[in-house]
Write a protein that holds these residues in place. Structure first.
Motif, PDB file in Angstrom:
ATOM      1  N   UNK A   1      16.931  79.078  72.325  1.00 17.62           N
ATOM      2  CA  UNK A   1      17.163  79.745  72.825  1.00 17.62           C
ATOM      3  C   UNK A   1      18.792  80.202  72.127  1.00 17.62           C
ATOM      4  N   UNK A   2      19.471  78.310  71.842  1.00 18.09           N
ATOM      5  CA  UNK A   2      20.559  78.891  71.206  1.00 18.09           C
ATOM      6  C   UNK A   2      20.391  79.439  69.625  1.00 18.09           C
TER       7      UNK A   2
ATOM      8  N   UNK B   1      20.917  95.110  67.374  1.00 15.94           N
ATOM      9  CA  UNK B   1      20.119  95.187  68.283  1.00 15.94           C
ATOM     10  C   UNK B   1      19.245  93.885  68.710  1.00 15.94           C
ATOM     11  N   UNK B   2      19.901  93.075  67.649  1.00 17.61           N
ATOM     12  CA  UNK B   2      18.859  91.540  67.763  1.00 17.61           C
ATOM     13  C   UNK B   2      20.581  90.581  67.998  1.00 17.61           C
TER      14      UNK B   2
ATOM     15  N   UNK C   1      21.827  90.605  76.502  1.00 17.89           N
ATOM     16  CA  UNK C   1      20.635  89.920  76.673  1.00 17.89           C
ATOM     17  C   UNK C   1      20.763  88.771  75.695  1.00 17.89           C
ATOM     18  N   UNK C   2      21.410  88.682  74.921  1.00 16.36           N
ATOM     19  CA  UNK C   2      21.252  87.922  73.522  1.00 16.36           C
ATOM     20  C   UNK C   2      23.247  87.256  73.634  1.00 16.36           C
ATOM     21  N   UNK C   3      24.186  86.489  74.070  1.00 16.68           N
ATOM     22  CA  UNK C   3      25.436  86.438  73.806  1.00 16.68           C
ATOM     23  C   UNK C   3      25.030  85.240  73.759  1.00 16.68           C
TER      24      UNK C   3
ATOM     25  N   UNK D   1      29.113  85.708  68.636  1.00 16.14           N
ATOM     26  CA  UNK D   1      29.496  87.540  68.456  1.00 16.14           C
ATOM     27  C   UNK D   1      30.405  87.557  67.619  1.00 16.14           C
ATOM     28  N   UNK D   2      31.914  87.433  66.990  1.00 16.90           N
ATOM     29  CA  UNK D   2      32.920  86.966  67.001  1.00 16.90           C
ATOM     30  C   UNK D   2      32.521  87.505  65.087  1.00 16.90           C
TER      31      UNK D   2
END
Length: 584
Positions: A492-493, A521-522, A527-529, A533-534
């Protein structure tokens, strides 16, 4: 019997009288010498060709074996050169780093006549930063907020000087977008610090990553961003230095920005804020001369109404700055000078620096009170060695330290694929090369984006388990399940990192709308935290700028809690001003 006619005999006599009997042997010696020089040149070219071939594939090779081959080819090339390198005397600037490395150790690293294994990382860094430079120094990386100002500067500077200024702007902008900002002491739990030299601590600011690691991992604090930017400038032959203020009480140097020296003016770039320092009336890039004269230059780097976003440096603080040169001892060695002179054409890269000449250049600039070699690169080396020793001693520490970037540096197939994708990304090799039968960064990143259901089903599907890893013998059921769980986490990472870097590939390839869609969107979905993100939000704001949606960009810049929020709000203010100026 007459062998020659009278005219021929006369001609032979003339030739003998003019040239003497030894001319033939002299001509032969000259031909042989030229032939030997040609053979030596071909041999040198072959060894350097092997050097660059190895450097270009370094991420795919066994490092220990590749290092030996690189040093072999360098020393073979070295032996084919006439004479020895001019050893001379090491620069007196070396005394400035004696607090980190003793004089004899520094001198030994500088004055070695032969190439050694420790040189490989330096050459790798020079090669990679040059490779990055070659594709990011393009109009695609122009900052639209500087467009009008740069047009004005074009009429004020010579062609070379303007090219340097424009390139510096592009290199800084790429650094800010591609090296996600971290605070000096990132949050999170960490194990107790082992005994560390020079008062360093685990995850300390600046030295916890080398410049290479910062650009390789795509994350860094302000000092690491400064190092990356300075490295890119060096490969473009642009004079850049980290500027530091000096405390009169403790005589301590405090880095505050990166200065780029062009035509006697020092232009200011702020890596912690992620923005250039705006000039008078918030137009263009401020110079050190302007910051020393106009208190508003530094005052406007505070954000009104936010006590936490008050800029810590004032006009008085920047009156006298020390220029810190981002150099390792190897960079000023005679052997690197010799190699520098042998690199031509497409192979040319900056492996050597004339530190004394650079110091003289910076000393002549207004507001520069001294020049030193920055000790941060050496501290980063020392920190890495201390971490490696602790990894061997403490399994729990090893897990904490190594697991953070095992998605890139691990030995499994997924990490190898991600690292190869990253390597090609940093080379600007975005698309597949059908002639060479190699996958580009896009394809490699896409292959790592396994569907979530597949990652989830791995716990119960033996075929998926076989697809992604091999079960080790002797594991208990509990150990096997724990291994499965760890692999799911790492997948996942890796997937989320690949998704974020894929969005940057789209951005850097000029596909701005596609990049924005990927980011929205990706990457920036619940669900993809991830820790990206920043940085993803900042790059989405930059994409919105380019697509003409300034309102949305400003809204994103003002997101609370981002590590770079201070600088983002300054960017929002500059964008808002540009919109108003255009409307008027």
């Amino acid at each position: 019997m007459q062998l020659f006619s009278k005219p021929v005999v006369a001609l032979l006599l003339i030739l003998m009288l003019v040239g003497g009997c030894s001319d033939d042997s002299a001509a032969i010696r000259e031909i042989q010498a030229r032939r030997q020089e040609r053979l030596q040149a071909e041999s040198q070219q072959d060894h350097l060709q092997e050097l660059f071939l190895l450097l270009s594939q370094l991420v795919e090779l066994n490092r220990e074996r590749a290092d030996r081959q690189i040093i072999y080819h360098l020393n073979q090339w070295r032996q084919s050169r006439k004479g020895n390198a001019d050893l001379g005397q090491p620069t007196t600037l070396l005394k400035n780093i004696r607090n980190v490395l003793p004089d004899d150790a520094v001198t030994a690293r500088v004055m070695k006549n032969q190439f050694v294994a420790e040189d490989v990382n330096h050459l790798r860094d020079c090669y990679l930063f040059r490779a990055i430079n070659r594709w990011i120094d393009s109009p695609r990386n122009d900052d639209p907020l500087l467009a009008d100002w740069l047009k004005e500067k074009e009429s004020q500077l010579s062609g070379k000087q303007f090219d340097q200024l424009r390139s510096a702007c592009r290199l800084f902008d790429w650094t800010v977008r591609n090296v996600a900002f971290e605070t000096g002491n990132p949050p999170g739990t960490r194990p107790p610090s082992p005994p560390m030299p020079y008062g360093m601590e685990v995850d300390g600011a600046g030295y916890r990553q080398t410049d290479y690691q910062s650009v390789w991992r795509g994350t860094g604090d302000s000092l690491q961003r400064a190092g990356v930017f300075a490295q890119l400038c060096r490969q473009n032959s642009i004079p850049a230095a980290i500027l530091a203020t000096q405390s009169t009480a403790a005589a301590e140097l405090t880095p505050w920005c990166v200065g780029v020296l062009i035509d006697g003016e020092v232009y200011l770039f702020e890596p912690e804020l992620g923005t250039y320092i705006p000039g008078p009336d918030q137009i263009g890039i401020a110079t050190l001369k302007q910051a020393r004269k106009d208190a508003l230059i530094t005052r406007r780097l505070s954000v009104a109404g936010f006590d936490e976003f008050q800029y810590p440096f004032s006009k008085e603080d920047v009156q006298q700055c020390t220029a810190l040169l981002n150099l390792l001892p190897e960079t000023i060695s005679p052997r690197m000078k010799l190699l520098q002179n042998g690199l031509t054409g497409d192979r040319r890269m900056q492996v050597f620096a004339n530190a004394d000449a650079e110091a003289e250049l910076w000393d002549a600039a207004t507001g520069i009170s001294g020049v030193r070699i920055w000790d941060m690169p050496l501290k980063a080396e020392i920190y890495a060695l201390a971490m490696a020793r602790q990894v061997e001693l403490d399994p729990m520490f090893a897990f904490w330290y190594l697991s953070r970037w095992s998605i890139l540096d691990g030995g499994d197939e997924s990490s190898r694929q991600l690292s190869l994708g990253r390597w090609r990304h940093l080379h600007g090799q975005f698309s597949d090369d059908k002639e060479e039968n190699t996958d580009g960064a896009r394809t490699l990143y896409m292959q790592l984006r396994a569907p979530e259901f597949e990652i989830q089903d791995m716990a119960i599907d033996p075929e998926l388990q076989k697809k992604y890893f091999r079960r080790e013998l002797g594991l208990t059921r509990e150990q096997y399940q724990q291994q499965l769980s760890t692999i799911q986490v790492m997948m996942r990472l890796g997937k989320r990192t690949a998704s974020y870097w894929l969005s940057l590939v789209q951005f850097d390839d000029g596909r701005i709308e596609t990049a924005a869609n990927w980011l929205r969107k990706r990457v920036l979905v619940a669900s993809q935290q991830s820790h990206w993100e920043p940085a993803a939000r900042y790059n989405l704001a930059r994409a919105n700028e380019l697509m003409g949606d300034s309102e949305k960009a400003i809204e994103l810049y003002k997101t609370s809690g981002a590590p770079q929020e201070h600088g983002n709000r300054i960017r929002a203010r500059l964008l808002s001003k540009a919109e108003k100026d255009e409307a008027n």
